[in-house]
Design a protein around this motif. Structure first.
Motif: not given
Ligand SMILES: Nc1ncnc2c1ncn2[C@@H]1O[C@H](COP(=O)(O)OP(=O)(O)O)[C@@H](O)[C@H]1O
Ligand SMILES: [Mg+2]
Lengths: 262, 258
Positions: A22, A25, A27, A46-53, A92, B256, B258
């Motif tokens: 992004y 940054r 991800a 963990p949160n922010g690991a890049g799963k959703t990305s 999500q 989106e 965000r």
């Protein structure tokens, strides 16, 4: 290509050196893995690991900085619509137009995915997932478990090769969670492959054939749940995290550290 | 559950997808009571209010009143209603989910705009009918068609302005604020500026604003003024605004927030 031409061994999803950024940054920093036909694959991190990305890139919602993504052998960036047609997607945060009733929402997505559903089929299907009495209700009026069931049903309405489920059981009570696990396994029984993300090691152990642990956008480990425990049970980081017999969660904490992420 | 896109065929038929989108968007629009009511109610209030006393003359006569009512209706639905719906759906992730479906992005947006344009037409017919009844204006069939044609064009222009707003502004709270300001500026410039009340410079600027240009078209059609060069420029102005704003709105649009 028709189904007959696809060798049974060809992965339904190939992720090769995927990088997602992004702006400046990063991800996802070069992840590779495959998903085999009929497999339930868990992406842990963990949160922010890049799963959703990672999922967003496969879903064609964002363009990777580099790397290859093949759905059923089709390059996602070259054939976005064809690739999307083979995917069943549960984001999500599931959200549908607040003005539509659930029957209308299902009709919308059936139409978008080219699935023909007549009224009776639709009613029967909604009854099967316990939403038979809710046809006119709005999505927001459903309970969390009902929302997730509906989102999963919509994701599978066109009988996709691969389902991408982003934290499908987050925030559910144990009953709803079990029910969703059964549903996911039933979908696999119908020949679908599933890629899901989760924070629950119990879930990963219960339903996933293989899991990948990612952290800070990189792949940390990939194996069967039992294989991961076997592989890392003597790793000092894992031993330190363990309280007694080593669990998948100990491996997870050992490999990704214990500091809190947001 | 029979899928017509078995894994062999390429992608789902576009006509099925378009039909599903249009049906859903039409339902959403009809159920958005506040925005529908406002875009009909506001113009009707103007038409009713101007039947009292001499206010018509102050505003420049019956034709101007009807033109204004039409413009307000179109602005409310196409600029405010449309942008807020898009921005809200983007905030909640509704758009993202649609974007994940195997349909071209123009179909998702095009369906919403198409439904909005159809609603504009219905709204404009209501305004014209109410205006004709209340103000005793005689219109022939040709005039009615021309008025609806101009309303169609104006609606599309305002839609593209709205699209530019949601293209450049992300959060729905900011979209609400920005589109309100644009609403007021457009009305003030187009209407008050056009009267010459604010000076000649503003008057000539006003003629080139979307509202000013549209008011020129409505006035000339309703007055049976015949086609003039000014109408040509007004038409051109509307088209130019549409092209520029649509270009901006498409180029910078994000699915989106965000
Ligand atoms: N739209 C976005 N814009 C900027 N940064 C983002 C965006 N989405 C995610 N990120 C960042 O990318 C990283 C990975 O996020 P994400 O893929 O959502 O992780 P996960 O799903 O594993 O919790 C995080 O650092 C997050 O803050
Ligand atoms: Mg996530």
């Amino acid at each position: 290509m028709s189904e007959g031409d696809v060798p049974a061994t060809l992965p339904v999803l190939q992720v090769d050196q995927l990088e997602v950024a992004y702006g400046a940054r990063t991800a996802v920093a070069g992840i590779s893995f495959d998903i085999r036909p009929g497999e339930i694959f868990g992406l842990l991190g963990p949160n922010g690991a890049g799963k959703t990305s990672t999922l967003s890139a496969i879903e064609g919602l964002l363009r990777p900085r580099s790397g290859f993504l093949l759905v059923d052998g089709l390059d996602v960036s070259e054939h976005p619509l064809e690739a999307k047609a083979r995917l069943g997607v549960q984001l999500q945060t599931s959200s549908f137009q607040a003005e539509l009733g659930i029957e209308q929402i299902v009709r919308l997505f059936a139409g978008l995915y080219g699935a023909r559903l007549d009224r009776d089929q639709l009613r029967t299907a909604l009854e099967q997932i316990g939403l038979g009495g809710e046809l006119g209700r709005r999505f927001k009026q459903l309970s969390g478990g009902q929302q997730q069931r509906l989102a999963l049903f919509i994701a599978s309405v066109h009988e996709p090769r691969l389902l991408l489920l982003d934290e499908p059981t987050a925030g559910l009570d144990p009953q709803s969670r079990r029910q969703l696990w059964n549903r996911i396994e039933a979908l696999r029984g119908e020949g679908r492959s599933i890629l899901l993300t989760t924070h629950s090691m119990e879930e990963a152990q219960a339903v996933c054939d293989r899991v990948a642990i990612i952290d800070h956008g990189a792949l940390v480990a990939l194996a069967t749940p039992a294989g991961l425990i076997e592989e890392y049970k003597f790793d000092p980081r894992v031993v330190q995290a363990a309280h007694g017999e080593v669990t998948l969660e100990d491996v997870f904490i050992g490999l990704t550290g214990s500091e809190i992420r947001d | 559950m029979k899928s017509v896109t078995d894994t062999g065929t390429v992608r789902p038929p576009l006509n099925l997808a378009l039909r599903a989108l249009l049906r859903a968007d039409a339902t959403v629009l009809m159920r958005s009571k506040i925005s529908a009511t406002l875009s009909i109610l506001l113009p009707v209030v103007i038409l009713v209010a101007t039947t009292f006393g001499k206010s018509q003359h102050r505003l420049g006569g019956t034709t101007l009143t009807i033109g204004l009512a039409l413009v307000i209706g179109l602005l409310t639905s196409s600029m405010l209603g449309f942008t807020l719906a898009i921005a809200g759906d983007r905030d909640t992730g509704v758009l993202q989910r649609l974007h994940a479906a195997p349909v071209p992005t123009w179909a998702i947006m095009g369906s919403r705009m198409g439904v909005q344009v159809a609603a504009n037409l219905v709204g404009s017919i209501i305004v014209v009918v109410v205006g004709v009844i209340l103000h005793g204006l005689a219109l022939d069939a040709g005039q009615v068609l021309l008025v609806l044609g101009a309303a169609l064009l104006g609606g599309v222009t305002f839609l593209s302005i709205g699209q530019a707003v949601v293209g450049l502004v992300k959060s729905s709270a900011a979209v609400l604020a920005v589109s309100r300001v644009i609403f007021i500026v457009l009305i003030l410039l187009g209407l008050v500026g056009g009267t010459g009340l604010l000076g000649d410079t503003l008057k000539s600027i006003a003629e080139w604003t979307p509202v000013g240009a549209l008011m020129t078209l409505f006035a000339d059609i309703l007055n049976r003024a015949g086609w003039s060069a000014q109408d040509g420029w007004a038409l051109l102005a509307c088209v130019a605004w549409t092209v520029v704003c649509a270009g901006i709105g498409i180029r910078w649009f994000r699915w989106e927030s965000r």
